[in-house]
Design a protein around this motif. Sequence first.
Motif, PDB file in Angstrom:
ATOM      1  N   PRO A 204       0.834  -1.203   0.000  1.00 47.04           N
ATOM      2  CA  PRO A 204       0.000   0.000   0.000  1.00 47.04           C
ATOM      3  C   PRO A 204       0.868   1.253   0.000  1.00 47.04           C
ATOM      4  CG  PRO A 204      -0.855  -1.586   1.567  1.00 47.04           C
ATOM      5  CD  PRO A 204       0.478  -2.122   1.117  1.00 47.04           C
ATOM      6  N   GLY A 205       0.539   2.184  -0.874  1.00 44.61           N
ATOM      7  CA  GLY A 205       1.321   3.408  -1.006  1.00 44.61           C
ATOM      8  C   GLY A 205       2.102   3.469  -2.294  1.00 44.61           C
ATOM      9  N   ALA A 206       2.227   2.333  -3.010  1.00 39.96           N
ATOM     10  CA  ALA A 206       2.926   2.352  -4.296  1.00 39.96           C
ATOM     11  C   ALA A 206       2.205   3.292  -5.257  1.00 39.96           C
ATOM     12  CB  ALA A 206       2.982   0.943  -4.887  1.00 39.96           C
ATOM     13  N   GLU A 207       2.955   4.064  -6.009  1.00 38.96           N
ATOM     14  CA  GLU A 207       2.380   5.047  -6.922  1.00 38.96           C
ATOM     15  C   GLU A 207       1.637   4.340  -8.055  1.00 38.96           C
ATOM     16  OE1 GLU A 207       4.067   8.452  -9.940  1.00 38.96           O
ATOM     17  OE2 GLU A 207       5.103   8.118  -8.029  1.00 38.96           O
ATOM     18  N   LEU A 208       0.372   4.676  -8.226  1.00 38.56           N
ATOM     19  CA  LEU A 208      -0.453   3.967  -9.197  1.00 38.56           C
ATOM     20  C   LEU A 208       0.078   4.063 -10.615  1.00 38.56           C
ATOM     21  CD1 LEU A 208      -4.065   4.845  -7.968  1.00 38.56           C
ATOM     22  CD2 LEU A 208      -2.720   2.800  -7.503  1.00 38.56           C
ATOM     23  N   ASN A 209       0.511   5.254 -11.021  1.00 38.88           N
ATOM     24  CA  ASN A 209       0.923   5.412 -12.416  1.00 38.88           C
ATOM     25  C   ASN A 209       2.280   4.787 -12.713  1.00 38.88           C
ATOM     26  OD1 ASN A 209       2.751   7.233 -11.359  1.00 38.88           O
ATOM     27  ND2 ASN A 209       1.652   9.046 -12.054  1.00 38.88           N
ATOM     28  N   ASN A 223     -10.220   3.760  -5.144  1.00 31.25           N
ATOM     29  CA  ASN A 223     -11.059   4.947  -5.015  1.00 31.25           C
ATOM     30  C   ASN A 223     -10.333   6.150  -5.606  1.00 31.25           C
ATOM     31  OD1 ASN A 223     -12.629   7.075  -4.295  1.00 31.25           O
ATOM     32  ND2 ASN A 223     -12.617   6.668  -2.110  1.00 31.25           N
ATOM     33  N   PRO A 224     -10.784   6.696  -6.741  1.00 32.77           N
ATOM     34  CA  PRO A 224     -10.073   7.807  -7.379  1.00 32.77           C
ATOM     35  C   PRO A 224     -10.112   9.090  -6.570  1.00 32.77           C
ATOM     36  CG  PRO A 224     -12.155   7.409  -8.471  1.00 32.77           C
ATOM     37  CD  PRO A 224     -11.958   6.279  -7.507  1.00 32.77           C
ATOM     38  N   GLU A 225     -11.003   9.171  -5.588  1.00 34.37           N
ATOM     39  CA  GLU A 225     -11.043  10.368  -4.758  1.00 34.37           C
ATOM     40  C   GLU A 225     -10.040  10.294  -3.614  1.00 34.37           C
ATOM     41  OE1 GLU A 225     -12.804  12.997  -5.488  1.00 34.37           O
ATOM     42  OE2 GLU A 225     -13.610  11.991  -7.254  1.00 34.37           O
ATOM     43  N   GLY A 226      -9.439   9.128  -3.421  1.00 31.02           N
ATOM     44  CA  GLY A 226      -8.522   8.942  -2.309  1.00 31.02           C
ATOM     45  C   GLY A 226      -7.087   9.226  -2.695  1.00 31.02           C
ATOM     46  N   PRO A 227      -6.128   8.685  -1.918  1.00 24.77           N
ATOM     47  CA  PRO A 227      -4.710   8.918  -2.188  1.00 24.77           C
ATOM     48  C   PRO A 227      -4.315   8.361  -3.553  1.00 24.77           C
ATOM     49  CG  PRO A 227      -5.053   7.989   0.009  1.00 24.77           C
ATOM     50  CD  PRO A 227      -6.357   7.882  -0.708  1.00 24.77           C
ATOM     51  N   SER A 228      -3.227   8.913  -4.098  1.00 29.93           N
ATOM     52  CA  SER A 228      -2.758   8.443  -5.402  1.00 29.93           C
ATOM     53  C   SER A 228      -1.996   7.141  -5.281  1.00 29.93           C
ATOM     54  CB  SER A 228      -1.857   9.511  -6.039  1.00 29.93           C
ATOM     55  OG  SER A 228      -0.695   9.715  -5.245  1.00 29.93           O
ATOM     56  N   GLY A 229      -1.729   6.696  -4.060  1.00 33.78           N
ATOM     57  CA  GLY A 229      -1.027   5.443  -3.862  1.00 33.78           C
ATOM     58  C   GLY A 229      -1.974   4.257  -3.786  1.00 33.78           C
ATOM     59  N   LEU A 230      -1.442   3.076  -4.066  1.00 33.76           N
ATOM     60  CA  LEU A 230      -2.213   1.848  -3.961  1.00 33.76           C
ATOM     61  C   LEU A 230      -2.758   1.718  -2.545  1.00 33.76           C
ATOM     62  CD1 LEU A 230      -2.822  -0.672  -5.786  1.00 33.76           C
ATOM     63  CD2 LEU A 230      -0.896  -1.785  -4.637  1.00 33.76           C
ATOM     64  N   ARG A 231      -4.031   1.334  -2.434  1.00 32.08           N
ATOM     65  CA  ARG A 231      -4.689   1.319  -1.136  1.00 32.08           C
ATOM     66  C   ARG A 231      -4.739  -0.076  -0.523  1.00 32.08           C
ATOM     67  NH1 ARG A 231      -8.509   5.034  -0.124  1.00 32.08           N
ATOM     68  NH2 ARG A 231     -10.156   3.494   0.155  1.00 32.08           N
ATOM     69  N   PHE A 232      -4.048  -1.036  -1.108  1.00 32.48           N
ATOM     70  CA  PHE A 232      -4.090  -2.399  -0.615  1.00 32.48           C
ATOM     71  C   PHE A 232      -2.843  -3.123  -1.114  1.00 32.48           C
ATOM     72  CE2 PHE A 232      -6.832  -1.708  -4.303  1.00 32.48           C
ATOM     73  CZ  PHE A 232      -6.131  -2.400  -5.276  1.00 32.48           C
ATOM     74  N   TYR A 233      -2.588  -4.312  -0.617  1.00 31.98           N
ATOM     75  CA  TYR A 233      -1.517  -5.131  -1.162  1.00 31.98           C
ATOM     76  C   TYR A 233      -1.896  -5.597  -2.565  1.00 31.98           C
ATOM     77  CZ  TYR A 233       0.528  -5.597   3.520  1.00 31.98           C
ATOM     78  OH  TYR A 233       1.107  -5.347   4.733  1.00 31.98           O
ATOM     79  N   GLY A 234      -0.924  -5.656  -3.449  1.00 26.75           N
ATOM     80  CA  GLY A 234      -1.151  -6.164  -4.794  1.00 26.75           C
ATOM     81  C   GLY A 234      -0.205  -7.303  -5.093  1.00 26.75           C
ATOM     82  N   LEU A 235      -0.692  -8.311  -5.801  1.00 23.96           N
ATOM     83  CA  LEU A 235       0.117  -9.458  -6.207  1.00 23.96           C
ATOM     84  C   LEU A 235       0.006  -9.590  -7.720  1.00 23.96           C
ATOM     85  CD1 LEU A 235       1.828 -11.886  -5.216  1.00 23.96           C
ATOM     86  CD2 LEU A 235      -0.316 -13.208  -5.147  1.00 23.96           C
ATOM     87  N   TYR A 236       1.135  -9.589  -8.408  1.00 27.55           N
ATOM     88  CA  TYR A 236       1.157  -9.513  -9.875  1.00 27.55           C
ATOM     89  C   TYR A 236       1.919 -10.686 -10.455  1.00 27.55           C
ATOM     90  CZ  TYR A 236       2.242  -7.536 -14.513  1.00 27.55           C
ATOM     91  OH  TYR A 236       2.377  -7.321 -15.864  1.00 27.55           O
ATOM     92  N   ASN A 237       1.249 -11.466 -11.293  1.00 30.07           N
ATOM     93  CA  ASN A 237       1.867 -12.563 -12.030  1.00 30.07           C
ATOM     94  C   ASN A 237       2.529 -11.977 -13.271  1.00 30.07           C
ATOM     95  OD1 ASN A 237       2.443 -14.805 -13.665  1.00 30.07           O
ATOM     96  ND2 ASN A 237       0.635 -15.941 -12.987  1.00 30.07           N
ATOM     97  N   VAL A 238       3.848 -11.865 -13.249  1.00 33.91           N
ATOM     98  CA  VAL A 238       4.569 -11.184 -14.322  1.00 33.91           C
ATOM     99  C   VAL A 238       4.389 -11.905 -15.657  1.00 33.91           C
ATOM    100  CG1 VAL A 238       6.848 -10.413 -15.117  1.00 33.91           C
ATOM    101  CG2 VAL A 238       6.247 -10.252 -12.692  1.00 33.91           C
ATOM    102  N   ASN A 239       4.379 -13.236 -15.641  1.00 29.06           N
ATOM    103  CA  ASN A 239       4.290 -13.995 -16.892  1.00 29.06           C
ATOM    104  C   ASN A 239       2.970 -13.791 -17.611  1.00 29.06           C
ATOM    105  OD1 ASN A 239       6.735 -14.966 -16.043  1.00 29.06           O
ATOM    106  ND2 ASN A 239       6.250 -17.118 -16.328  1.00 29.06           N
ATOM    107  N   THR A 240       1.873 -13.706 -16.873  1.00 32.34           N
ATOM    108  CA  THR A 240       0.542 -13.660 -17.494  1.00 32.34           C
ATOM    109  C   THR A 240      -0.140 -12.311 -17.393  1.00 32.34           C
ATOM    110  OG1 THR A 240      -0.599 -14.380 -15.474  1.00 32.34           O
ATOM    111  CG2 THR A 240       0.226 -16.107 -16.952  1.00 32.34           C
TER     112      THR A 240
END
Length: 373
Positions: A204-209, A223-240
């Motif tokens: 949380p807090g990673a810059e969205l753009n 929520n676009p009205e909230g902070p510009s940072g990620l509001r939760f943990y994200g998990l990303y499968n790089v391959n797919t």
Amino acid sequence: MRKKAVLAFLALTVTLWAGCGKEEDGESGFPPAVEIRQDGQQGGEGQEEGQESTGGQESARGEEQPSGKASGEQGIEGHKPRGDGEEPFGFGDLADTSFYFSSGVGAWYTELSIRGDGSFSGHYQDADMGDTGDSYPNGTLYLCDFEGAFDSMEKVDGFTYKMKLASLTFAREPGTEEILDDTRQIYSTAYGLDDGEEFYLYLPGAELNSLPEDFLSWVYNMNPEGPSGLRFYGLYNVNTGDGFSGAFYGEEGLPERIDGLVSTAAEQAGELEEKLKNTTAQQEMNEIASELYQTWDGALNAVWTELEAELGAEDMEALRTDERSWIAYRDEEAEAAGQKFAGGSMESMERNLTAAELTKERVYELAEYSRNR
């Protein structure tokens, strides 16, 4: 069903595609079982053939650096970059965190919980209640219970860590099936983890753009009205390019997060309704009606993902059952509205306007549900 969801109202530079927001709602594109090769690795498809890509163009896997920068926002407490003298972030910080990968309302989903040692367990499910037979009048389910582990966590920057998928096993052999309780159960693999090797974890807090468009196109509940940072943990499968959202959302409660989504959608919808009043060109009216439906359907998917992250399994399953019935009702009403002008230039407009109004009502119903639960 496994299509990306669109939030026309999301104030980001990416365009997000709606999983159950298309007019083919109710149709199913269930995944074939992923082949398990003799070496223990998974074969099969990564991205579904014909799957829509973010912004109308396919991202090149591996070409985009999937790290996330700090947003500069200080409103998400407890997730500032850790200095050299501090204990590094590790799997222990994720103990019992749940991650969700889904197309949205009433559709397929994969959920997994990561333990403090990097191991995880989870469940994938999809349903096609229209796929029936003499021995399975209650329809068809696609299921997978799985176990696995991540390891080799490595810091990329203050808000990004990368790790390897060390193991992934299935409770039932993919491709096998049986009939239980008058329902055909087909055992599949863990969609979202399929063909995965390297994964990125965003705090949380990673810059969205700075995050990959593929990741953002799946986690459409920001929520676009909230902070510009990620509001939760994200998990990303790089391959797919598949993206999971975690269950940490800072200090805001569920009703507040959903109210923000509804408010943004209502503002966007109001602008579209005003445009609709001020045009007499039928083609333009048809396009605006489609945008209006997509706006409310995007909001519905966003609200749904918020609920998935918050509700317990029993409550969520009851809500899914209710949602499937509602989807069938919405589609039937929208189709009936369009048929009044069958073959005419107003057919699609009436269908979309009806679907938009019913979806708007459902969004407000779920917002009320979040306040009263």
